[in-house]
Scaffold this motif. Structure first.
Motif, PDB file in Angstrom:
ATOM      1  N   ASP A 125      -9.394  15.395   6.796  1.00 57.30           N
ATOM      2  CA  ASP A 125     -10.142  15.834   7.819  1.00 57.30           C
ATOM      3  C   ASP A 125      -9.750  17.225   7.879  1.00 57.30           C
ATOM      4  O   ASP A 125     -10.387  18.281   8.287  1.00 57.30           O
ATOM      5  CB  ASP A 125     -10.498  15.051   9.125  1.00 57.30           C
ATOM      6  N   GLU A 128     -10.635  19.850   5.286  1.00 58.46           N
ATOM      7  CA  GLU A 128     -11.933  20.266   5.574  1.00 58.46           C
ATOM      8  C   GLU A 128     -12.143  21.314   6.565  1.00 58.46           C
ATOM      9  O   GLU A 128     -12.939  22.314   6.501  1.00 58.46           O
ATOM     10  CB  GLU A 128     -12.778  18.998   5.914  1.00 58.46           C
ATOM     11  N   GLN A 131     -10.703  24.569   5.939  1.00 57.83           N
ATOM     12  CA  GLN A 131     -11.726  25.452   4.765  1.00 57.83           C
ATOM     13  C   GLN A 131     -12.895  25.963   5.387  1.00 57.83           C
ATOM     14  O   GLN A 131     -13.231  27.256   5.182  1.00 57.83           O
ATOM     15  CB  GLN A 131     -12.209  24.270   3.800  1.00 57.83           C
ATOM     16  N   LYS A 132     -13.334  25.388   6.414  1.00 57.50           N
ATOM     17  CA  LYS A 132     -14.308  25.815   7.376  1.00 57.50           C
ATOM     18  C   LYS A 132     -13.786  27.086   8.179  1.00 57.50           C
ATOM     19  O   LYS A 132     -14.774  27.867   8.285  1.00 57.50           O
ATOM     20  CB  LYS A 132     -14.853  24.654   8.384  1.00 57.50           C
TER      21      LYS A 132
END
Length: 203
Positions: A125, A128, A131-132
């Motif tokens: 998580d 992710e 990355q966001k």
């Protein structure tokens, strides 16, 4: 055909930045694709003949080269009206004469240093999430900061804190703290609930 292109004159104008100690010298040429931030003469000696030449002026404190501009940060005890034209002429002539700006391999060197410095691998998580965060900074924050003659880089993420590095005119700028807190932190918190704070790292 090519010869007429190479002989087109170098146009150069200055733009204010939010940092009173930094001025942006904008040209009609692509100078360097990427970002090259020189705050120490040592790094300049290794990678940028232009930065080395600018550091020879007693009032130059930092040199930042990106796309079609050079941002120069000055020592506080000098005033822009006294030094601006000298710098403008110098940068214009340097580019016209085809002087080397940033040496080949600088981008790779920077990437390697970044990777070593970060030394962090994100998983699941968190990967992710990171990355966001990076995408939001690249899409919404970078273009605005670049217009002001600076740059922002994501450094790392830890327990709700996003660490970033400010470069160019944004480094040491009084208003960059405001930009950071009001603008960037506000946006990231809205878009990514896990983000609690944005912290500026000193490069």
């Amino acid at each position: 055909m090519e010869t007429t292109v190479t002989k087109s004159p170098v146009l150069l104008y200055t733009e204010q930045t939010p940092n009173p100690e930094s001025l942006k010298f904008v040209t009609n040429r692509m100078l360097y694709r990427g970002t090259a931030d020189f705050r120490e003469v040592e790094l300049a000696h290794e990678w940028s003949p232009l930065a080395v030449a600018l550091f020879e002026f007693p009032y130059v404190k930092g040199v930042y080269i990106s796309n079609n501009f050079v941002t120069v940060s000055k020592e506080m005890n000098y005033e822009w009206p006294d030094i601006m034209l000298k710098l403008k002429d110098f940068i214009k002539n340097y580019i016209e004469e085809g002087g080397e700006l940033v040496k080949e391999g600088f981008a790779e060197h920077t990437a390697k240093v970044e990777a070593e410095r970060a030394g962090v691998t994100y998983t699941g998580d968190e990967a992710e999430l990171v990355q966001k965060i990076k995408e939001l900074i690249d899409t919404y924050v970078k273009p605005a900061v670049e217009m002001d003659g600076g740059n922002i880089e994501f450094k790392h993420y830890e327990n709700g804190k996003v660490f970033v590095l400010m470069q160019g005119s944004c480094s040491g700028c009084p208003s960059s703290t405001v930009t950071l807190k009001a603008g960037i932190e506000g946006m990231l918190k809205r878009m990514i609930p896990q983000v609690e704070e944005v912290v500026q790292e000193m490069g």
